[in-house]
Design a protein around this motif. Structure first.
Motif, mmCIF file in Angstrom:
data_model
loop_
_atom_site.group_PDB
_atom_site.id
_atom_site.type_symbol
_atom_site.label_atom_id
_atom_site.label_comp_id
_atom_site.label_asym_id
_atom_site.label_seq_id
_atom_site.Cartn_x
_atom_site.Cartn_y
_atom_site.Cartn_z
ATOM 1 N N THR A 145 -5.812 0.755 -7.044
ATOM 2 C CA THR A 145 -6.797 1.829 -6.874
ATOM 3 C C THR A 145 -6.153 3.129 -6.415
ATOM 4 N N ASP B 88 -11.703 0.643 -1.477
ATOM 5 C CA ASP B 88 -10.942 -0.557 -1.111
ATOM 6 C C ASP B 88 -11.232 -0.926 0.340
ATOM 7 N N ASP C 117 -13.279 5.382 0.843
ATOM 8 C CA ASP C 117 -12.415 4.626 -0.060
ATOM 9 C C ASP C 117 -13.225 3.499 -0.667
ATOM 10 N N GLN D 78 -1.169 0.395 -4.253
ATOM 11 C CA GLN D 78 -2.163 -0.485 -4.842
ATOM 12 C C GLN D 78 -2.721 0.086 -6.139
ATOM 13 N N TYR E 263 0.835 -1.202 0.000
ATOM 14 C CA TYR E 263 0.000 0.000 0.000
ATOM 15 C C TYR E 263 0.869 1.252 0.000
#
Length: 326
Positions: A234, A145, A143, A232, A81
């Motif tokens: 996204t 995610d 978010d 990541q 991340y």
């Protein structure tokens, strides 16, 4: 800051209130976070530094900065991340505080009466952590995610007092930003966002290669190493890249025009600014600010806009802040 329809504030260095002026004081940081010592070395110029191509070193540095400067005792993010540069993130928060002050007789409104929405809060929760520590603001972090939100929630739960100041909410639609996320009773003084930069995974990998070359390193062949350094999917890319993401944000912002005082977003590519301003004219934003920021050789900027006229802004200020700041 000028109140003209489109104005630009240029700076040579970090914002004056930014706590990260000059070089890192590694002795002080190591005193608070001893594990950082394992990553510090003298570079060819004789200055203390870390290997910024090592994700563990960067994460440990961030943990030390958050603890020493913002009182965050526990902070961690999962592997792969995004681990953001804290000085630049702090600059965005401070210039947003100046933006609110422009609606409050030059006084920055502080405390829980100010509510901000962080679009794409990520696993790291950086903007809410800094904004709450510096100004006492409350945040809603959104978010798409679920794993990123779980990490953010773990950070919030591990630090005393944050659970009442920072709330989280998942956006379940890849097609929307505000729609489906907010209720009619949600009001925010600010929205902020660091949009996905790239248009595709291939574009993101190419950008990561450039970062490694800039550090004088050869990018590892392992995909996990690439993601460790870059973040990541996204966080890094979306269809249409930054330009389309921001355009969609602007179009949706017009549907909740009375629920937010100032919308804002980072615009990483200077070449995207004209199209952003054009999109804002199309939705009839009443006031637009473009603010330039500088961190060393890196230049960035954010664009902020409102649909509220002067009278509506005054009403907002009086009802929500009562002229109080600090």
């Amino acid at each position: 800051m000028s109140t003209s329809p489109t104005s630009t504030r240029k700076t040579a260095q970090l914002h004056p209130r930014n706590r990260h002026q000059g070089r890192y004081d590694f002795d002080a940081l190591i005193k608070d976070t001893p594990e950082l010592a394992a990553f510090v070395f003298l570079n060819p110029h004789g200055d203390e530094s870390i290997n910024f191509a090592d994700p563990t070193a960067v994460k440990t540095l961030n943990r030390a900065l958050l603890k020493s400067f913002y009182g965050i005792e526990h902070w961690d993010i999962p592997a792969n991340y995004l681990c953001p540069p804290i000085p630049g993130r702090a600059d965005y928060v401070h210039y947003l505080a100046d933006l609110l002050a422009s609606n409050n007789m030059g006084i920055i409104p502080r405390g829980a009466t100010v509510r901000a929405l962080d679009i794409g809060v990520g696993a790291n929760t950086i903007y809410p952590l800094i904004g709450h520590a510096e100004y006492g603001w409350r945040f809603l972090g959104s978010d798409i995610d679920a794993h990123a939100l779980a990490s953010a929630r773990a950070i919030i739960d591990a630090n005393h007092g944050l659970s009442t100041a920072i709330k989280l909410r998942q956006q379940t639609s890849h097609k929307h930003i505000f729609q489906g996320l907010l209720s009619a009773n949600d009001y925010f003084d600010l929205t902020l966002c660091n949009p996905p930069f790239h248009q595709s995974q291939e574009d993101a990998l190419s950008g990561t290669q450039r970062k490694w070359r800039g550090l004088g390193k050869t990018m590892p062949k392992q995909k996990t190493a690439v993601l460790n350094f870059g973040g990541q999917n996204t966080e890094l890319w979306c269809e249409g890249g930054e330009a389309l993401f921001i355009r969609n944000m602007i179009e949706e912002s017009a549907t909740i025009s009375s629920q937010v005082l100032w919308f804002s977003t980072l615009v990483s590519k200077a070449s995207n600014v004209p199209s952003v301003l054009y999109a804002l004219r199309k939705v009839n934003a009443l006031e637009v600010r473009t603010v330039d920021m500088t961190q060393g050789q890196k230049k960035s900027r954010f664009v902020a806009w409102t649909f509220l006229n002067a009278a509506a802004q005054a009403t907002w200020r009086n009802e929500r802040w009562g002229h109080k700041g600090g």
